[in-house]
Design an enzyme around this catalytic site. Structure first.
Site, PDB file in Angstrom:
ATOM      1  N   ASP A  18       6.270  45.232  41.083  1.00 21.16           N
ATOM      2  CA  ASP A  18       6.827  44.473  42.207  1.00 21.16           C
ATOM      3  C   ASP A  18       6.972  42.990  41.882  1.00 21.16           C
ATOM      4  O   ASP A  18       8.058  42.408  41.980  1.00 21.16           O
ATOM      5  CB  ASP A  18       5.957  44.646  43.458  1.00 21.16           C
ATOM      6  N   ARG A  98      -7.814  41.315  48.805  1.00 18.99           N
ATOM      7  CA  ARG A  98      -6.629  40.565  49.212  1.00 18.99           C
ATOM      8  C   ARG A  98      -6.959  39.213  49.872  1.00 18.99           C
ATOM      9  O   ARG A  98      -6.315  38.207  49.544  1.00 18.99           O
ATOM     10  CB  ARG A  98      -5.762  41.417  50.143  1.00 18.99           C
ATOM     11  N   ASP A 127      -1.266  45.831  52.719  1.00 15.01           N
ATOM     12  CA  ASP A 127      -1.505  44.562  52.037  1.00 15.01           C
ATOM     13  C   ASP A 127      -0.674  43.422  52.599  1.00 15.01           C
ATOM     14  O   ASP A 127      -1.094  42.269  52.563  1.00 15.01           O
ATOM     15  CB  ASP A 127      -1.246  44.712  50.537  1.00 15.01           C
ATOM     16  N   SER A 179       1.552  54.017  41.693  1.00 15.75           N
ATOM     17  CA  SER A 179       1.256  52.699  42.258  1.00 15.75           C
ATOM     18  C   SER A 179      -0.249  52.524  42.172  1.00 15.75           C
ATOM     19  O   SER A 179      -1.012  53.304  42.759  1.00 15.75           O
ATOM     20  CB  SER A 179       1.717  52.635  43.721  1.00 15.75           C
TER      21      SER A 179
END
Length: 408
Positions: A18, A98, A127, A179
């Site tokens: 990404d 995060r 996220d 992923s």
């Protein structure tokens, strides 16, 4: 904020699929803006290798690699373990990584005078919420760019095509395109064959697991370990004093070797859908198990039950990206109070994916063998229980008498 006014963007950069294509995409779609990449090191190890060269080559003006590992362990992992917080069995490996990354990105964006912060989270995932709630907490007026909510790319296959067209180097291909999210606490796997809940994870396939082995491939003899805690914090492994970070890394090794910490789960995402993922958390699984084991000795009944109840709330807050909130801080204060006497040692047997209790000791233990024994004792008068039962059962007896009278 108007696109033409965005001259400098700070990007949360992992070097994965990404964020690798986001750098050229930002420059194409935001007037060739300056892109400053920031990678938060939370223990993803080899994923950081060659990252600066890659970021610069794909168009970033610079890359910050920030070592957040000690803070990550001491201020996020340990408080969550002490709380016993699990989200539907999930040990929150991505969830609490995060906020610490996003906080550091905010600090750098402010210092750099950036016009916007960009992240690579999809519009389907959790996220995006975790990043953006943290940005709201530390840079409330900062513009946020989320390419997955803007661009025409619809799948990871199209992302790979974009990367190939723009000469962006990738470590994955279409066949190994899970992923993944990795840090010193865990590794997650999503996508490909795992999207079908009827497919068994390929635990025995070479290269699928990275932090350990399948229980089928684990040793045929058990491994014993001891863990020492002080006020709920791990302080020693097998009698050797270590930092909490060192203990987690050592537990990852021994746990992985014994097939510990594999979780296959269909979880309820914050955005409303169910998602299937496989998690590797070898050291974390041992730490949760050992800490809970010690608490059974050291916590009184009412405190333990209330703590277990609030652990669900704590886990929800972490999962939903609400780390930097008054409620999470208040719950952590409560947890710290409960941990004042959670000091002692536990022994655990690891065997082919199993964790087996092998002994626990604490100077603060509330367990009394003398009281609990089935043998003869001089401290408990069993005749006392008759009066207790009469009083405890009085409401039931009265209700039954009233029912009998009114049913005549």
């Amino acid at each position: 904020m108007n696109k033409k006014d965005i001259k400098k963007v700070v990007l949360a950069y992992s070097g994965g699929l990404d964020t690798s294509i986001i750098i050229p995409w930002l420059k194409e779609n935001y007037n060739n803006c300056e892109v400053i990449a920031v990678s938060g090191n939370v223990g993803q190890a080899d994923e950081l290798e060659g990252l600066e060269e890659k970021a610069i080559k794909t168009g970033a003006s610079k890359l910050y690699i920030e070592d957040l590992t000690e803070e990550f362990v001491n201020d996020f992992i340990v408080p969550t373990v002490k709380a016993g917080a699990l989200y539907e069995e999930y040990m929150l490996g991505t969830s609490f990584a995060r906020p610490i990354i996003a906080k550091r990105i905010c600090e750098i964006a402010i210092a750099e005078g950036a016009d916007a912060i960009c992240h690579g989270c999809t519009g389907k995932g959790n996220d995006q919420v975790r990043f953006e709630l943290t940005i709201k907490a530390f840079a409330p007026d900062m513009h946020i760019i989320a390419p997955w909510r803007e661009w025409s790319i619809k799948s990871r296959e199209e992302e790979i095509e974009y990367a190939e067209a723009h000469n962006v180097p990738l470590k994955i291909n279409r066949e190994t395109n899970y992923s993944k999210d990795k840090n010193l606490w865990h590794l997650s796997h999503e996508g490909l064959d795992l999207e079908d809940a009827g497919n068994e994870p390929q635990y025995e396939k070479e290269g699928f697991l990275e932090m350990g082995v399948s229980p089928l491939q684990a040793p045929n003899v058990p491994t014993y370990i001891t863990l020492d805690f002080e006020k709920g914090v791990p302080v020693a492994l097998n009698g050797e004093k270590m930092s909490a970070k060192e203990i987690i890394l050592a537990l990852n090794k021994v746990g992985g070797e014994n097939g510990i910490g594999l979780l296959d789960i269909v979880e309820n995402r914050l955005v409303g859908m169910k998602c299937r993922g496989v998690y590797e958390t070898p050291g974390g699984a041992i730490l949760y198990f050992a800490h809970n084991y010690l608490e059974t000795l050291c916590l009184d009944k009412m405190t333990m039950h209330k703590k277990q109840e609030l652990a669900i709330t704590f886990a929800d807050l972490v999962y939903n990206g609400q780390w930097y909130t008054p409620l999470r801080e208040a719950l952590s204060a409560f947890v710290d109070k409960t941990q004042e006497n959670v000091t002692g040692k536990v022994k655990i047997k690891l065997y082919k994916g199993n964790m087996i209790k092998a002994g626990a000791w604490s100077d603060y233990s509330l367990y009394s063998e003398e009281i609990a024994t089935f043998g003869e004792d001089n401290v408990y008068n069993q005749a006392d229980s008759a009066g207790f039962i009469n009083l405890f059962g009085l409401p039931i007896k009265v209700q039954a008498q009233v029912n009998a009278k009114n049913n005549k």
